[in-house]
Design an enzyme around this catalytic site. Structure first.
Site, PDB file in Angstrom:
ATOM      1  N   THR A 112     -15.918  -2.627   7.251  1.00  0.00           N
ATOM      2  CA  THR A 112     -16.628  -1.463   6.716  1.00  0.00           C
ATOM      3  C   THR A 112     -18.117  -1.541   6.967  1.00  0.00           C
ATOM      4  O   THR A 112     -18.780  -0.523   7.176  1.00  0.00           O
ATOM      5  CB  THR A 112     -16.355  -1.351   5.206  1.00  0.00           C
ATOM      6  OG1 THR A 112     -14.963  -1.126   5.022  1.00  0.00           O
ATOM      7  CG2 THR A 112     -17.141  -0.215   4.569  1.00  0.00           C
ATOM      8  N   SER A 133     -10.456  -5.938   8.994  1.00  0.00           N
ATOM      9  CA  SER A 133     -10.084  -7.343   8.749  1.00  0.00           C
ATOM     10  C   SER A 133      -8.641  -7.520   8.301  1.00  0.00           C
ATOM     11  O   SER A 133      -8.105  -8.627   8.372  1.00  0.00           O
ATOM     12  CB  SER A 133     -11.022  -7.968   7.721  1.00  0.00           C
ATOM     13  OG  SER A 133     -10.756  -7.482   6.430  1.00  0.00           O
ATOM     14  N   LYS A 165     -11.784 -10.942  -3.303  1.00  0.00           N
ATOM     15  CA  LYS A 165     -11.967  -9.498  -3.488  1.00  0.00           C
ATOM     16  C   LYS A 165     -11.118  -9.120  -4.710  1.00  0.00           C
ATOM     17  O   LYS A 165      -9.895  -9.088  -4.648  1.00  0.00           O
ATOM     18  CB  LYS A 165     -11.539  -8.725  -2.256  1.00  0.00           C
ATOM     19  CG  LYS A 165     -11.842  -7.222  -2.344  1.00  0.00           C
ATOM     20  CD  LYS A 165     -11.543  -6.534  -1.032  1.00  0.00           C
ATOM     21  CE  LYS A 165     -11.893  -5.039  -1.084  1.00  0.00           C
ATOM     22  NZ  LYS A 165     -11.608  -4.367   0.213  1.00  0.00           N
ATOM     23  N   TYR A 188     -13.563   6.585   5.674  1.00  0.00           N
ATOM     24  CA  TYR A 188     -14.366   6.298   6.872  1.00  0.00           C
ATOM     25  C   TYR A 188     -13.487   5.508   7.841  1.00  0.00           C
ATOM     26  O   TYR A 188     -12.374   5.097   7.499  1.00  0.00           O
ATOM     27  CB  TYR A 188     -15.590   5.451   6.504  1.00  0.00           C
ATOM     28  CG  TYR A 188     -15.206   4.194   5.795  1.00  0.00           C
ATOM     29  CD1 TYR A 188     -15.135   4.155   4.398  1.00  0.00           C
ATOM     30  CD2 TYR A 188     -14.842   3.047   6.498  1.00  0.00           C
ATOM     31  CE1 TYR A 188     -14.725   3.018   3.735  1.00  0.00           C
ATOM     32  CE2 TYR A 188     -14.437   1.902   5.836  1.00  0.00           C
ATOM     33  CZ  TYR A 188     -14.373   1.893   4.460  1.00  0.00           C
ATOM     34  OH  TYR A 188     -13.969   0.768   3.798  1.00  0.00           O
ATOM     35  N   GLU A 211       5.959 -25.386 -16.299  1.00  0.00           N
ATOM     36  CA  GLU A 211       7.212 -24.614 -16.445  1.00  0.00           C
ATOM     37  C   GLU A 211       8.246 -24.985 -15.399  1.00  0.00           C
ATOM     38  O   GLU A 211       9.392 -24.541 -15.465  1.00  0.00           O
ATOM     39  CB  GLU A 211       6.896 -23.115 -16.347  1.00  0.00           C
ATOM     40  CG  GLU A 211       6.148 -22.613 -17.570  1.00  0.00           C
ATOM     41  CD  GLU A 211       6.348 -21.111 -17.743  1.00  0.00           C
ATOM     42  OE1 GLU A 211       5.341 -20.450 -18.010  1.00  0.00           O
ATOM     43  OE2 GLU A 211       7.476 -20.639 -17.588  1.00  0.00           O
ATOM     44  N   THR A 261     -13.933  -6.576   4.311  1.00  0.00           N
ATOM     45  CA  THR A 261     -13.813  -7.260   3.008  1.00  0.00           C
ATOM     46  C   THR A 261     -12.365  -7.599   2.659  1.00  0.00           C
ATOM     47  O   THR A 261     -12.120  -8.453   1.823  1.00  0.00           O
ATOM     48  CB  THR A 261     -14.384  -6.380   1.886  1.00  0.00           C
ATOM     49  OG1 THR A 261     -13.656  -5.145   1.851  1.00  0.00           O
ATOM     50  CG2 THR A 261     -15.863  -6.124   2.087  1.00  0.00           C
ATOM     51  N   ASP A 262     -11.399  -6.936   3.307  1.00  0.00           N
ATOM     52  CA  ASP A 262      -9.996  -7.149   2.908  1.00  0.00           C
ATOM     53  C   ASP A 262      -9.558  -8.603   3.029  1.00  0.00           C
ATOM     54  O   ASP A 262      -8.897  -9.121   2.147  1.00  0.00           O
ATOM     55  CB  ASP A 262      -9.045  -6.270   3.733  1.00  0.00           C
ATOM     56  CG  ASP A 262      -9.088  -4.831   3.276  1.00  0.00           C
ATOM     57  OD1 ASP A 262      -8.284  -4.030   3.777  1.00  0.00           O
ATOM     58  OD2 ASP A 262      -9.940  -4.507   2.430  1.00  0.00           O
TER      59      ASP A 262
HETATM   60  N1  DGL Z   1     -10.274  -2.047   6.566  1.00  0.00           N
HETATM   61  C1  DGL Z   1     -10.966  -2.865   5.599  1.00  0.00           C
HETATM   62  C2  DGL Z   1     -11.469  -4.152   6.256  1.00  0.00           C
HETATM   63  O1  DGL Z   1     -11.848  -4.102   7.421  1.00  0.00           O
HETATM   64  C3  DGL Z   1     -12.135  -2.143   5.042  1.00  0.00           C
HETATM   65  C4  DGL Z   1     -12.672  -2.838   3.876  1.00  0.00           C
HETATM   66  C5  DGL Z   1     -14.069  -3.319   4.099  1.00  0.00           C
HETATM   67  O2  DGL Z   1     -14.416  -3.867   5.170  1.00  0.00           O
HETATM   68  O3  DGL Z   1     -14.798  -3.198   3.122  1.00  0.00           O
HETATM   69  O4  DGL Z   1     -11.457  -5.203   5.590  1.00  0.00           O
END
Ligand code: DGL
Length: 356
Positions: A39, A86, A192, A53, A313, A119-120
């Site tokens: 992103t 990602s 995340k 986007y 457990e 971020t993924d």
């Molecule tokens: N498609 C997600 C990624 O590339 C978008 C999320 C992001 O980068 O914030 O991880």
């Protein structure tokens, strides 16, 4: 005569300025930005599109050109390693990126590295590098939750902060870091935690510090082994064994575990309910797969400040299972794939999960 003197003065002044600017440039750290997409390189159709986007569109040179203030904190150059969202990262991407980082950090003219990343799966890449890169130099992984085209986009400041930290002497030796939303987090702890807010990244044990207006403020240090203290080395890793994650829930069956084993998984991360609990319907298949040499690693789908307790457990000693400690399932997967390069001994693997 007079004109020649003025000319000599001008030449003299310019050469002094040239020497001074070179001296200043040399006092600033050399930071390389390795861009992978996400992103932070995204673009939306309208400034009101903060969540709609296309990721991985803007090239690294345009990201750098968009923040002229970067030149005040470091000598920056960019390298477009990938241009992908990602969620599409594979083990091959991890290995390529890791080897590029390792080679760059061996260079005397590189003082720190920033990796721009979606971020993924940012937490997975950051943890992977934390385990396998042997350098004290700062490595900072950064992303954004909004594309640069959006109002109040967070990418510019996140990237400025990342370059600041990557060029900082006081960031050396702290392991791989993640700078998002003014916080400096440890690559090992951060995840995340929220999928649509700029404050998306959280460490269950707290951030290491903050970076505000070009200055780092540290409040704690990583407790687990990383980078130069790691027994794993990217320069000796050419493949990552297949490790899969099976998510647990009510009415769960053995289907996923069997399918992963049939696909060749060398370890299965059990993303258990609560304290890594295992349904009575699943215990037999895990015992069977363990008897066939597949490692069984109990993590938890709950991970905001706890850890899976060994022999609580589930009789882990009796079943020869491993607990992932406080690592979430996706990080347990990363550690298992790196560790299986070194050993398939379950007691050694458990030691590794305690230490990393
Ligand atoms: N498609 C997600 C990624 O590339 C978008 C999320 C992001 O980068 O914030 O991880």
């Amino acid at each position: 005569m007079m004109r020649r003197t003025l000319r000599q003065w001008a030449v003299g002044l310019l050469s002094v300025l040239a020497v001074c600017s070179m001296a200043i440039a040399q006092t600033k750290p050399n930071v390389v930005i390795l861009a992978t997409g996400g992103t932070i390189a995204g673009a939306g159709a309208d400034a009101t599109n903060s969540a709609t986007y296309q990721a991985a569109k803007v090239p690294v040179d345009k990201l750098i050109a968009g923040i002229p203030q970067l030149a005040n904190v470091a000598n920056v150059r960019g390298d477009q390693v990938f241009q992908i969202a990602s969620e599409s990262f594979t083990n091959a991407h991890l290995l390529t990126l890791g080897k590029r980082v390792s080679a760059l950090l061996k260079q005397n003219d590189v003082d720190g590295i920033v990796i721009t990343h979606g971020t993924d799966t940012l937490e997975e890449t950051a943890y992977f590098l934390n385990l396998v890169i042997h350098s004290e130099k700062p490595i900072v992984v950064v992303g954004s939750m909004r594309p640069g085209t959006a109002m109040s986009a967070d990418g510019m400041l996140n990237l400025f902060n990342a370059v600041t930290v990557a060029g900082s002497q006081d960031a050396r030796g702290k392991g791989v870091l993640v700078t998002m939303n003014d916080e400096i987090n440890s690559a090992r702890d951060v995840a995340k935690a929220i999928n649509i807010r700029t404050e998306a990244f959280k460490s269950p044990w707290g951030a290491l510090g903050m970076v505000v207006e070009g200055k780092n403020y540290w409040f704690r240090l990583p407790a687990k082994r990383h980078t130069v203290n790691s027994e794993f080395d990217i320069d000796k890793i050419d493949s990552l064994p297949l490790v899969e994650i099976a998510y647990a829930y009510g009415n769960v069956s053995e289907t996923a575990y069997r399918a992963f084993a049939n696909a060749g998984a060398k370890a299965i991360i059990h993303a258990g309910t609560g304290n890594g609990s295992v349904s009575a319907a699943v215990v037999p298949v895990l015992q069977d797969l363990r008897s066939k040499g597949i490692q069984i690693i109990r993590s938890s789908r709950v991970n905001a400040g706890g850890f899976v307790l060994r022999n609580a457990e589930q009789p882990d000693d009796k079943y020869d299972w491993i607990v992932a400690h406080d690592l979430n399932p996706q990080k347990a997967k990363i550690l298992a794939s790196v560790a299986l390069n070194k050993t398939n001994d379950s007691k050694e693997l458990q030691r590794i999960f305690w230490e990393y």
